[in-house]
Design an enzyme around this catalytic site. Structure first.
Site, PDB file in Angstrom:
ATOM      1  CG  ASP A 163      -1.701 -20.139  -2.024  1.00  0.00           C
ATOM      2  OD1 ASP A 163      -1.134 -20.176  -0.916  1.00  0.00           O
ATOM      3  OD2 ASP A 163      -1.216 -20.668  -3.048  1.00  0.00           O
TER       4      ASP A 163
ATOM      5  CE  LYS B 167       2.088 -17.527  -3.364  1.00  0.00           C
ATOM      6  NZ  LYS B 167       1.192 -18.697  -3.494  1.00  0.00           N
TER       7      LYS B 167
ATOM      8  CG  ASP C  96      -8.142  -4.916   2.085  1.00  0.00           C
ATOM      9  OD1 ASP C  96      -9.053  -4.515   2.826  1.00  0.00           O
ATOM     10  OD2 ASP C  96      -8.168  -4.787   0.844  1.00  0.00           O
TER      11      ASP C  96
ATOM     12  CE1 TYR D 228      -3.389  -2.767   0.670  1.00  0.00           C
ATOM     13  CE2 TYR D 228      -4.581  -0.839   1.467  1.00  0.00           C
ATOM     14  CZ  TYR D 228      -4.575  -2.152   1.039  1.00  0.00           C
ATOM     15  OH  TYR D 228      -5.757  -2.839   0.991  1.00  0.00           O
TER      16      TYR D 228
ATOM     17  CG  ASP E 119     -13.710  -7.328   2.852  1.00  0.00           C
ATOM     18  OD1 ASP E 119     -13.399  -6.609   3.816  1.00  0.00           O
ATOM     19  OD2 ASP E 119     -14.343  -6.916   1.856  1.00  0.00           O
TER      20      ASP E 119
END
Ligand code: NAD
Ligand code: IPM
Ligand code: MN
Length: 355
Positions: A218, A186, A242, A140, A246
């Site tokens: 993943d 990752k 993020d 970000y 959700d």
């Protein structure tokens, strides 16, 4: 030093923001009437007034507040502005300005709502997890970032100290909960994730009681819907957090239930996990609970008002348990009706204290 200010900054936000904030403000007046509310413009409102999503006028107002309570920002009419002028850039600026690097996003399934999840109730009932999302670093904020129309890039950067401090926050949360921490990265592909994993392992030495595990992002996305009860505390980077938060929200039945606290600086920031939901604005359809539970987190973490936080938490649980729900949870009640039902229960608790 403890923040002794008696002012709370309120960011009404865009879309459904003012509708849900209005319910939270009534609760502030009921539970902590000694606090003064200062309205601060951010996002769309600030763009309209100052042509800047986080102007110096707003920054100045944040100097002497006890905490910041915000709803959500962003609306379609700003989506084609230059990056630096967009509402979302203002929110990133606010998080950086406050030094709010640790974003705490709890996902808890109310027993009465287990049937309302899009997953089978036996998968979700009993879920009680927290995503600790790094909030002021990663892709970000990494430089360089650019888009010249034929080539675009963002950079995922983490400094070791940024990983250390978020890992410490996550281990501390795990110590107060089920003592299990899953770090999501990752590292099979990304160098930045390898530093993340190595650093989390180093920090773990100071927390021998916490059972640390690692998962690729993943797999974590899959495991969250396969068997979410395996998770206690998840720690992860800005972008992964993020997305996973959700996803975790839907275990509970609706994203309209998930609050957050952004900690690390002197002034905490409290906001729902969801956005400004322009598709339902002005219709009374917005669930105010994520906003109201964000207020509860503010009372708990910034104002040292644990009793008042518990009054809110209990009121929310009772209202949903009675089946009084907004349409996102299959109910018929509107935003104000839910807000008022929670308010009435809080008022009742204040009148009949339990000793
Ligand atoms: P969103 O979270 O606003 O909405 C996604 C879906 O969830 C929509 O169908 C919406 O109606 C529903 N929803 C969200 N909150 C709800 C609530 N309280 N009650 C009932 N239903 C609810 O995500 P989006 O549509 O991707 O983004 C809309 C805007 O919000 C964008 O401009 C985005 O950048 C912004 N956004 C802001 C924040 C924030 O301020 N913290 C967070 C996420 C998105
Ligand atoms: C959130 C939002 C924000 C984020 C956007 C609006 C900048 O999605 O708070 O989850 O990505 O952090
Ligand atoms: Mn988000």
């Amino acid at each position: 030093m403890k923040n002794l200010s008696k002012k709370i900054a309120i960011i009404e936000g865009d879309g459904i923001g003012p509708e849900i904030m209005s319910e939270a403000k009534k609760l502030i007046q009921l539970l902590i009437p000694e606090y003064e509310l200062i309205s601060v413009d951010l996002g769309g409102k600030a763009i309209d007034k100052y042509n800047n999503p986080f102007p110096v006028e707003s920054q100045g107002k944040l100097k002497d507040v006890a905490a910041v309570l915000m709803s959500a920002i962003g609306a379609p009419q700003y989506d084609n502005l230059a990056r630096e002028l967009r509402p979302e850039t203002g929110l990133l600026g606010l998080r950086k300005f406050l030094g709010a690097f640790a974003n705490i996003r709890p996902a808890f399934v109310y027993p009465a709502l287990a049937d309302l999840s899009s997953l089978k109730s036996e998968i979700v009932s009993g879920v009680d997890l927290v995503v600790v999302r790094e909030l002021t670093g990663g892709i970000y904020f990494g430089k360089p970032a650019m888009n010249d129309g034929t080539r675009a890039l963002n950079t995922m950067v983490y400094e070791k100290y940024e990983i250390e401090r978020i890992a410490k926050v996550a281990f501390e949360f795990a110590m107060k909960r089920g003592k299990r921490l899953c770090s999501v990265d990752k590292s099979n592909v990304l160098d930045v994730s390898q530093l993340w994993r190595d650093t989390v392992i180093k920090v773990s030495k100071a927390y021998p009681e916490v059972e640390l595990s690692h998962m690729y992002v993943d797999n974590a996305a899959m495991q969250l819907v396969r068997n979410p009860k395996q998770f206690d505390v998840i720690v992860t980077s800005n972008l992964f957090g993020d997305i996973l938060s959700d996803e975790a929200s839907m275990l509970t039945g609706s994203i309209g239930l998930l609050p957050s606290a952004s900690l690390g600086g002197e002034i905490g920031l409290y906001e729902p996990v969801h956005g400004s939901a322009p598709d339902i604005m002005g219709k009374g359809l917005a669930n105010p609970i994520a906003m109201i539970l964000s207020l509860s987190m503010m009372l708990r973490y910034s104002l040292d008002k644990e009793k008042e936080a518990q009054i809110i938490d209990k009121a929310v649980e009772e209202v949903v348990t009675e089946g009084f729900l907004t349409p996102d949870l299959g109910g018929k009640a509107n935003t104000t009706e839910i807000g008022s039902a929670i308010y009435n229960k809080c008022e009742q608790s204040l009148l009949t204290p339990v000793y």
